[in-house]
Design an enzyme around this catalytic site. Structure first.
Site, mmCIF file in Angstrom:
data_model
loop_
_atom_site.group_PDB
_atom_site.id
_atom_site.type_symbol
_atom_site.label_atom_id
_atom_site.label_comp_id
_atom_site.label_asym_id
_atom_site.label_seq_id
_atom_site.Cartn_x
_atom_site.Cartn_y
_atom_site.Cartn_z
ATOM 1 N N SER A 9 0.864 -1.188 0.000
ATOM 2 C CA SER A 9 0.000 0.000 0.000
ATOM 3 C C SER A 9 0.894 1.229 0.000
ATOM 4 O O SER A 9 1.986 1.207 0.584
ATOM 5 C CB SER A 9 -0.876 0.023 1.250
ATOM 6 O OG SER A 9 -1.471 1.304 1.400
ATOM 7 N N TYR A 21 -1.381 -0.483 10.310
ATOM 8 C CA TYR A 21 -1.514 -0.857 8.896
ATOM 9 C C TYR A 21 -0.274 -0.409 8.111
ATOM 10 O O TYR A 21 0.297 -1.185 7.341
ATOM 11 C CB TYR A 21 -2.778 -0.204 8.330
ATOM 12 C CG TYR A 21 -3.073 -0.555 6.888
ATOM 13 C CD1 TYR A 21 -3.652 -1.771 6.557
ATOM 14 C CD2 TYR A 21 -2.793 0.343 5.864
ATOM 15 C CE1 TYR A 21 -3.941 -2.092 5.230
ATOM 16 C CE2 TYR A 21 -3.077 0.035 4.543
ATOM 17 C CZ TYR A 21 -3.654 -1.184 4.232
ATOM 18 O OH TYR A 21 -3.934 -1.491 2.921
HETATM 19 N N1 LIG Z 1 -8.879 -1.075 -1.173
HETATM 20 C C1 LIG Z 1 -7.876 -0.238 -1.254
HETATM 21 O O1 LIG Z 1 -8.024 0.929 -1.569
HETATM 22 C C2 LIG Z 1 -6.477 -0.752 -0.974
HETATM 23 C C3 LIG Z 1 -5.421 0.139 -1.142
HETATM 24 C C4 LIG Z 1 -4.119 -0.317 -0.905
HETATM 25 C C5 LIG Z 1 -3.904 -1.625 -0.525
HETATM 26 N N2 LIG Z 1 -4.957 -2.461 -0.350
HETATM 27 C C6 LIG Z 1 -4.638 -3.839 0.030
HETATM 28 O O2 LIG Z 1 -5.254 -4.713 -0.887
HETATM 29 C C7 LIG Z 1 -5.537 -5.958 -0.249
HETATM 30 C C8 LIG Z 1 -7.007 -6.289 -0.459
HETATM 31 O O3 LIG Z 1 -7.762 -5.223 0.056
HETATM 32 P P1 LIG Z 1 -9.312 -5.079 -0.262
HETATM 33 O O4 LIG Z 1 -9.619 -3.640 -0.294
HETATM 34 O O5 LIG Z 1 -9.683 -5.913 -1.411
HETATM 35 O O6 LIG Z 1 -9.924 -5.712 1.101
HETATM 36 P P2 LIG Z 1 -11.287 -6.492 1.340
HETATM 37 O O7 LIG Z 1 -12.294 -6.121 0.330
HETATM 38 O O8 LIG Z 1 -11.601 -6.338 2.790
HETATM 39 O O9 LIG Z 1 -10.873 -8.044 1.072
HETATM 40 C C9 LIG Z 1 -9.901 -8.658 1.880
HETATM 41 C C10 LIG Z 1 -9.825 -10.125 1.528
HETATM 42 O O10 LIG Z 1 -8.844 -10.742 2.382
HETATM 43 C C11 LIG Z 1 -9.446 -11.844 3.050
HETATM 44 N N3 LIG Z 1 -8.843 -12.000 4.371
HETATM 45 C C12 LIG Z 1 -8.848 -11.113 5.395
HETATM 46 N N4 LIG Z 1 -8.235 -11.645 6.462
HETATM 47 C C13 LIG Z 1 -7.833 -12.885 6.096
HETATM 48 C C14 LIG Z 1 -7.158 -13.939 6.765
HETATM 49 N N5 LIG Z 1 -6.759 -13.815 8.048
HETATM 50 N N6 LIG Z 1 -6.916 -15.086 6.102
HETATM 51 C C15 LIG Z 1 -7.326 -15.242 4.818
HETATM 52 N N7 LIG Z 1 -7.953 -14.283 4.133
HETATM 53 C C16 LIG Z 1 -8.225 -13.122 4.771
HETATM 54 C C17 LIG Z 1 -10.924 -11.498 3.108
HETATM 55 O O11 LIG Z 1 -11.755 -12.629 3.212
HETATM 56 P P3 LIG Z 1 -12.227 -13.277 4.618
HETATM 57 O O12 LIG Z 1 -12.527 -12.148 5.539
HETATM 58 O O13 LIG Z 1 -13.381 -14.115 4.218
HETATM 59 O O14 LIG Z 1 -11.060 -14.104 5.074
HETATM 60 C C18 LIG Z 1 -11.105 -10.865 1.735
HETATM 61 O O15 LIG Z 1 -11.270 -11.869 0.757
HETATM 62 C C19 LIG Z 1 -5.176 -5.776 1.210
HETATM 63 O O16 LIG Z 1 -3.879 -6.288 1.432
HETATM 64 C C20 LIG Z 1 -5.170 -4.270 1.387
HETATM 65 O O17 LIG Z 1 -4.323 -3.871 2.428
HETATM 66 C C21 LIG Z 1 -6.241 -2.066 -0.570
#
Ligand SMILES: NC(=O)c1ccc[n+]([C@@H]2O[C@H](COP(=O)([O-])OP(=O)(O)OC[C@H]3O[C@@H](n4cnc5c(N)ncnc54)[C@H](OP(=O)(O)O)[C@@H]3O)[C@@H](O)[C@H]2O)c1
Length: 259
Positions: free
Chosen positions: A151, A164
């Protein structure tokens, strides 16, 4: 006079992931689901991993190519090893492992961040990626690709997100260290660092006027990341065109780190 540069007959396809066997953690929704679609539609086989089986099955049903579903927690070392073994059993190997699962459960200063919350964020975002990388490295061969979802907050933190940010900065150090360790095996390790994308994880920011103003004020392109903006970075790093790219961070942030 020096020799002219050698021009190859064929250049590797940029972002060509067809036929690759790809594990994606956190693939049940959000960015992981998006990346799974991009890889599957480009001809990759995709193994989906998260804790919620219902989400994974619904993503798998929507993908056009072969899929596997592994339901479990990235913090569990045995589970990561089982995903590696299960993918090898079904598909004969793993070419790409994307450690994407991540959480951001709190926006609070240090005094209001319970030690358990700190540990949970580091465990899922950083230790989970290490355990995935460890399992992947055991079964990958020359040409293997490890990609972490980092990120921009790892480089430019926002108030209230210290845990984070620390986890995402840690991923960069982890990727660089592993890039050195795994280079002799021909495995590359890189980070894709998204800026601010419109996804469930970012709902708290997109719906908060003050934060939105701050974020968009710092984003040179003056908009949230959209669905079409991200997956190409993962596909490039996974493809043969990126064979000489390792230990890097590819920011996909609309210029957030410039302003
Ligand atoms: N969205 C943004 O703007 C953004 C920006 C920069 C970076 N990111 C990064 O991108 C990645 C995905 O983010 P997102 O926005 O798509 O988040 P999200 O919509 O909350 O999805 C997160 C995913 O990770 C899974 N997960 C969470 N905890 C877990 C665990 N302990 N074991 C296995 N799976 C787990 C969740 O499923 P379950 O809860 O069912 O396990 C879900 O499938 C993350 O690393 C986040 O830090 C996101």
């Amino acid at each position: 006079m020096s020799e002219p540069i050698e021009i190859p007959d064929v250049f590797p396809g940029v972002g060509d992931v067809s036929g690759k066997r790809v594990v994606i953690t956190g693939a049940g929704r959000g960015l992981g689901e998006l990346v799974a679609h991009a890889f599957s539609r480009s001809g990759a086989k995709v193994a989906l991993m998260a804790r919620t089986e219902r989400d994974l099955k619904s993503v798998a049903d929507a993908l056009p190519g072969p899929t596997l579903v592994f339901c479990g927690d990235v913090r569990d070392a045995d589970f990561n090893e089982a995903v590696a073994d299960g993918t090898v059993l079904e598909w004969g190997g793993v070419d790409v492992w994307i450690c994407n699962a991540g959480i951001s459960p709190i926006v609070a200063g240090p005094l209001d961040t319970a030690p358990e919350v700190w540990r949970e964020v580091i465990d899922v975002n950083l230790t989970g990626a290490f355990l995935g990388a460890r399992a992947a490295a055991r079964v990958m061969s020359d040409g293997g690709r490890l990609i972490f979802t980092g990120s921009v907050l790892g480089e430019r933190p926002c108030k209230g997100l210290a845990a984070y940010s620390a986890s995402k900065a840690g991923l960069v150090g982890l990727a660089k260290g592993l890039a050195l360790d795994l280079a002799p095996l021909g495995i590359t390790v890189n980070v894709v660092a998204p800026g601010w994308f419109d996804s469930p994880l970012a709902e708290a920011w997109t719906s908060n006027d003050q934060l939105s103003e701050f974020i968009l004020g710092h984003t040179a392109l003056k908009r949230w990341g959209q669905s079409t903006d991200l997956a190409g970075a993962f596909q490039f790093l996974a493809s043969d065109a990126a064979a000489f790219v390792t230990g890097t961070v590819l920011n996909v942030d609309g210029g957030y780190l410039l302003v």
